[in-house]
Design a protein around this motif. Structure first.
Motif, mmCIF file in Angstrom:
data_model
loop_
_atom_site.group_PDB
_atom_site.id
_atom_site.type_symbol
_atom_site.label_atom_id
_atom_site.label_comp_id
_atom_site.label_asym_id
_atom_site.label_seq_id
_atom_site.Cartn_x
_atom_site.Cartn_y
_atom_site.Cartn_z
ATOM 1 N N PRO A 1 0.796 -1.240 0.000
ATOM 2 C CA PRO A 1 0.000 0.000 0.000
ATOM 3 C C PRO A 1 0.823 1.281 0.000
ATOM 4 N N ASP A 2 2.046 1.244 0.549
ATOM 5 C CA ASP A 2 2.863 2.454 0.584
ATOM 6 C C ASP A 2 3.697 2.628 -0.675
ATOM 7 N N PHE A 3 3.500 1.724 -1.645
ATOM 8 C CA PHE A 3 4.253 1.801 -2.891
ATOM 9 C C PHE A 3 3.572 2.790 -3.831
ATOM 10 N N PRO A 4 4.330 3.627 -4.545
ATOM 11 C CA PRO A 4 3.700 4.578 -5.478
ATOM 12 C C PRO A 4 2.981 3.846 -6.610
ATOM 13 N N GLU A 5 1.916 4.439 -7.109
ATOM 14 C CA GLU A 5 1.171 3.819 -8.207
ATOM 15 C C GLU A 5 2.083 3.685 -9.417
ATOM 16 N N PHE A 6 2.174 2.455 -9.913
ATOM 17 C CA PHE A 6 3.179 2.151 -10.940
ATOM 18 C C PHE A 6 2.719 0.918 -11.702
ATOM 19 N N ASP A 7 2.618 1.012 -13.003
ATOM 20 C CA ASP A 7 2.021 -0.041 -13.814
ATOM 21 C C ASP A 7 3.042 -1.076 -14.295
ATOM 22 N N ALA A 8 3.928 -1.510 -13.396
ATOM 23 C CA ALA A 8 4.903 -2.539 -13.753
ATOM 24 C C ALA A 8 4.300 -3.918 -13.524
ATOM 25 N N LYS A 9 4.790 -4.901 -14.290
ATOM 26 C CA LYS A 9 4.273 -6.264 -14.206
ATOM 27 C C LYS A 9 4.745 -6.939 -12.919
ATOM 28 N N VAL A 10 3.873 -7.776 -12.338
ATOM 29 C CA VAL A 10 4.188 -8.549 -11.143
ATOM 30 C C VAL A 10 3.986 -10.020 -11.465
ATOM 31 N N TYR A 11 4.956 -10.845 -11.059
ATOM 32 C CA TYR A 11 4.914 -12.277 -11.354
ATOM 33 C C TYR A 11 5.150 -13.084 -10.084
ATOM 34 N N LEU A 12 4.720 -14.343 -10.120
ATOM 35 C CA LEU A 12 5.062 -15.270 -9.047
ATOM 36 C C LEU A 12 6.490 -15.745 -9.296
ATOM 37 N N GLY A 13 7.392 -15.369 -8.412
ATOM 38 C CA GLY A 13 8.799 -15.701 -8.630
ATOM 39 C C GLY A 13 9.174 -17.110 -8.252
ATOM 40 N N GLY A 14 8.409 -17.707 -7.334
ATOM 41 C CA GLY A 14 8.717 -19.056 -6.878
ATOM 42 C C GLY A 14 8.095 -19.317 -5.523
ATOM 43 N N PRO A 15 8.285 -20.519 -5.008
ATOM 44 C CA PRO A 15 7.601 -20.916 -3.771
ATOM 45 C C PRO A 15 8.273 -20.485 -2.479
ATOM 46 N N VAL A 16 9.415 -19.795 -2.561
ATOM 47 C CA VAL A 16 10.147 -19.398 -1.355
ATOM 48 C C VAL A 16 9.866 -17.930 -1.035
ATOM 49 N N SER A 17 9.569 -17.641 0.235
ATOM 50 C CA SER A 17 9.338 -16.255 0.705
ATOM 51 C C SER A 17 8.309 -15.523 -0.144
ATOM 52 N N THR A 18 7.158 -16.141 -0.302
ATOM 53 C CA THR A 18 6.123 -15.569 -1.169
ATOM 54 C C THR A 18 5.474 -14.304 -0.593
#
Length: 207
Positions: free
Chosen positions: A78-95
């Motif tokens: 929520p404290d991140f500035p509005e930004f239209d960058a892509k988000v992906y599931l990187g893997g099963p560790v520290s999700t």
């Protein structure tokens, strides 16, 4: 793997050699990708493409490139500035943690070089600051929830078991908009030997 490749291939009457990757002879290293074999199970690694950002005798770290989530980064934090960058599931560790790769180099202190003009991580506070003042474009950064990790020798063992095909990749390909279907595109680029993988169902027991 839950389902053994040899069993599937024999039961389907296919030549077992099409699932053998050992003749590829490309070793895992930072800046290369892992392409999952057709039947690799699991919600994360099924038909996945993983960029290795670190590899040594101590283990390996990577991020899945083709499992995109549908919400933007500012909805994750929520404290991140509005930004239209892509988000992906990187893997099963520290999700519950966010990681990122970028094309900004030393512009983000603490970044680790991966490939060409591609870097991993760095000062997250500085990244947010530069986004807030408009210095970065969404195409410069890709975010991941979690990461993929292997202990010493674990990845090498999985490669020996033909779970992963290792190939080189160009940095511009890494930063493209990728999805689950992109797995087939990477398979095609790996060579004609592997194109038959594209025609196999994800769950052969249902056919």
């Amino acid at each position: 793997m839950v389902v053994k490749i040899s069993y599937i291939a024999q039961s389907m009457g296919k030549d077992l050699d099409i699932f053998k990757i050992k003749t590829n002879n490309i070793a895992p290293q930072k800046g290369r990708i892992l392409i999952a074999e057709p039947f690799l199970s699991g919600n994360y690694f099924n038909r996945s493409v993983v960029l290795l950002v670190a590899h040594s005798s101590k283990g390996a770290v990577g991020f899945i490139l083709n499992k995109r989530v549908e919400f933007p980064i500012h909805e994750v934090f929520p404290d991140f500035p509005e930004f239209d960058a892509k988000v992906y599931l990187g893997g099963p560790v520290s999700t519950d943690s966010v990681y990122f790769i970028h094309k900004l180099g030393e512009q983000i202190p603490g970044s680790i070089h991966v490939l060409g003009n591609l870097y991993w991580g760095g000062d997250f506070v500085e990244l947010k600051r530069q986004i807030k003042i408009g210095l970065l474009q969404p195409s410069d950064v890709r975010f991941f929830l979690g990461y993929s990790g292997w202990d010493s020798g674990q990845l090498e063992q999985e490669i020996k078991e033909d779970s992963w095909l290792v190939t080189d990749v160009e940095e511009e390909v890494v930063m493209r908009e990728l999805n689950q279907a992109s797995w087939a595109d990477f398979v095609k680029k790996a060579g004609q030997r592997y194109t038959i993988w594209e025609n196999f169902p994800e769950n052969p027991s249902l056919n």
